[in-house]
Each structure stands twice: as structure tokens, then as C-alpha cells.
Design a protein around this motif. Structure first.
Motif, mmCIF file in Angstrom:
data_model
loop_
_atom_site.group_PDB
_atom_site.id
_atom_site.type_symbol
_atom_site.label_atom_id
_atom_site.label_comp_id
_atom_site.label_asym_id
_atom_site.label_seq_id
_atom_site.Cartn_x
_atom_site.Cartn_y
_atom_site.Cartn_z
ATOM 1 N N SER A 221 13.687 4.467 12.910
ATOM 2 C CA SER A 221 12.991 4.825 11.672
ATOM 3 C C SER A 221 11.649 5.474 11.981
ATOM 4 O O SER A 221 11.137 5.384 13.102
ATOM 5 C CB SER A 221 12.802 3.591 10.789
ATOM 6 N N GLY B 19 10.307 6.826 -0.448
ATOM 7 C CA GLY B 19 8.913 7.217 -0.334
ATOM 8 C C GLY B 19 8.254 7.423 -1.672
ATOM 9 O O GLY B 19 8.814 7.086 -2.721
ATOM 10 N N THR C 34 7.861 7.079 9.692
ATOM 11 C CA THR C 34 7.129 7.383 8.470
ATOM 12 C C THR C 34 6.431 8.719 8.665
ATOM 13 O O THR C 34 5.821 8.957 9.715
ATOM 14 C CB THR C 34 6.093 6.282 8.152
ATOM 15 N N THR D 236 8.893 1.244 -0.651
ATOM 16 C CA THR D 236 8.816 2.458 0.164
ATOM 17 C C THR D 236 8.299 2.080 1.546
ATOM 18 O O THR D 236 7.137 2.280 1.874
ATOM 19 C CB THR D 236 7.924 3.520 -0.504
ATOM 20 N N SER D 237 9.188 1.515 2.350
ATOM 21 C CA SER D 237 8.847 1.070 3.704
ATOM 22 C C SER D 237 9.975 1.433 4.668
ATOM 23 O O SER D 237 11.110 1.663 4.256
ATOM 24 C CB SER D 237 8.644 -0.453 3.712
ATOM 25 N N GLU D 238 9.639 1.476 5.948
ATOM 26 C CA GLU D 238 10.671 1.726 6.954
ATOM 27 C C GLU D 238 11.718 0.629 6.951
ATOM 28 O O GLU D 238 12.899 0.893 7.182
ATOM 29 C CB GLU D 238 10.049 1.854 8.348
ATOM 30 N N GLN E 41 4.073 11.898 6.602
ATOM 31 C CA GLN E 41 3.221 12.234 5.462
ATOM 32 C C GLN E 41 3.365 13.724 5.153
ATOM 33 O O GLN E 41 3.247 14.561 6.046
ATOM 34 C CB GLN E 41 1.759 11.906 5.793
ATOM 35 N N THR F 214 3.900 9.982 1.264
ATOM 36 C CA THR F 214 4.370 9.080 2.314
ATOM 37 C C THR F 214 5.879 8.905 2.179
ATOM 38 O O THR F 214 6.366 8.476 1.138
ATOM 39 C CB THR F 214 3.670 7.711 2.219
ATOM 40 N N GLN F 215 6.592 9.242 3.231
ATOM 41 C CA GLN F 215 8.051 9.181 3.234
ATOM 42 C C GLN F 215 8.527 8.370 4.428
ATOM 43 O O GLN F 215 8.094 8.605 5.557
ATOM 44 C CB GLN F 215 8.654 10.585 3.307
ATOM 45 N N CYS F 216 9.407 7.425 4.178
ATOM 46 C CA CYS F 216 9.991 6.597 5.233
ATOM 47 C C CYS F 216 11.450 6.984 5.417
ATOM 48 O O CYS F 216 12.182 7.151 4.435
ATOM 49 C CB CYS F 216 9.876 5.121 4.881
ATOM 50 N N ASN G 248 16.189 7.766 3.034
ATOM 51 C CA ASN G 248 14.827 8.153 2.687
ATOM 52 C C ASN G 248 14.342 7.333 1.509
ATOM 53 O O ASN G 248 15.060 7.150 0.528
ATOM 54 C CB ASN G 248 14.792 9.642 2.328
#
Length: 168
Positions: A127, A98, A129, A72-74, A131, A110-112, A96
Motif C-alpha cells: 500500500s 481518499g 499514500t 481513508t487510510s491504507e 497527495q 490525500t489518496q490511499c 483506492n
């Protein structure tokens, strides 16, 4: 629903075809678009890629990227967006990945996101991130809406990057 109708109208106006690459939202972005009449003119495809193997197999996300930066990363979201463009006939992608629940490694909410644009042979990606608060279901709903409602703004950023000569 009006905000999603505006998204469809924007995509129609700009003559864009969208693909989604969804992990945490698990198809909610494509589903929200599907509720709007005329979405077939602008939605090419939707990829639901929850597992690392699915991300790799369907969108060519590198296992090394997942290992180095986390699922869960950019960085993973960026590879998902580019992979979705390359696996479709779309010109614009939103991805997406996260965390909807708190776990030992990641904070819930947390959503990328990554947004990618294809113009001719050139691709650019941006990109971010974000919250969100709430329970699992609420976080996923907020995440899906955010991904779609940011399309117009992110498209402008992507076009600017292309005009500045960025992209591959």
C-alpha cells in the motif's frame, strides 16, 4: 490514453485478471480501462464502495479497521484490495480510498492505495499514500490514473514479497 493502453498490454502479457475496489475514484479506474479495446481479457470486475456499509458488505472491510484507522487510510485500502480479490476471480486488485475535498478531518487530495496479488492460495498486499493537488474532479482523475499506472511496478513488488515467503 497511451499509458492506459500500456497497462492493458502489461496485464495481457502477464496473463493477469484485474479487479478494482474504488471509493474516491468511484469507478474511474474501471472506466479508463473500459476505453481500451481488449480490456475484457484483463478486467474481471470493478467494485464502487463509497460508504462504510458498502465496504463492509461487499468487500468485508471490518468496521473496527474503519473506526481505528479512518475511512481513508491504507489499512482500509488493504482490506478493500483483499476483499475484492476474494469476491472475484481476479488475480490482481487495486483499491483506492481518499479525500477529494478538504474537510475538517482530512486534507483534500490525500489518496490511499493498496495492491493485492493472489497466487494459488497465497495473497500479498502493498500500500501507499499519495497527495494530489487540484479541485475535486482533477484529484479524482489523477488518482484513477495513478492507481492504474502503478500496477506494473506494484506487481513486481508483490511478486518479490511472495518469493520472500510473505503472504497469507
Amino acid at each position: 490514453m497511451q499509458e492506459i493502453e500500456r497497462v492493458v498490454a502489461f496485464l495481457q502479457r502477464e496473463e493477469l485478471k484485474l479487479t478494482t475496489a474504488e471509493s474516491c475514484t468511484c469507478g474511474l479506474m474501471a472506466s479508463l480501462l473500459g476505453d481500451i479495446p481488449g480490456c475484457g481479457q484483463v478486467l474481471d470486475s470493478g467494485f464502487v464502495v463509497y460508504s462504510p456499509k458498502a465496504k463492509n458488505r461487499l468487500l468485508n472491510v471490518d468496521f473496527e479497521t474503519i473506526e481505528k484507522f479512518g475511512l481513508t487510510s491504507e489499512e482500509v485500502a488493504r482490506e478493500m484490495a483483499i476483499g475484492a480479490l476474494n469476491a472475484s476471480v481476479a488475480t490482481l486488485a487495486v483499491a483506492n480510498t481518499g479525500v477529494a475535498d478538504d474537510d475538517q478531518e482530512d486534507e483534500g487530495g490525500t489518496q490511499c492505495y493498496a495492491y493485492a496479488l493472489m497466487r494459488g492460495e497465497r495473497q500479498v498486499v502493498v500500500s501507499e499514500t499519495v497527495q494530489f493537488d487540484g479541485d475535486r474532479v482533477e484529484i479524482r482523475k489523477q488518482a484513477a490514473r495513478h492507481g492504474l499506472t502503478q500496477l506494473e511496478n506494484k506487481y513486481a513488488q508483490l511478486v518479490e514479497k511472495l518469493e520472500q515467503g510473505e503472504g497469507t
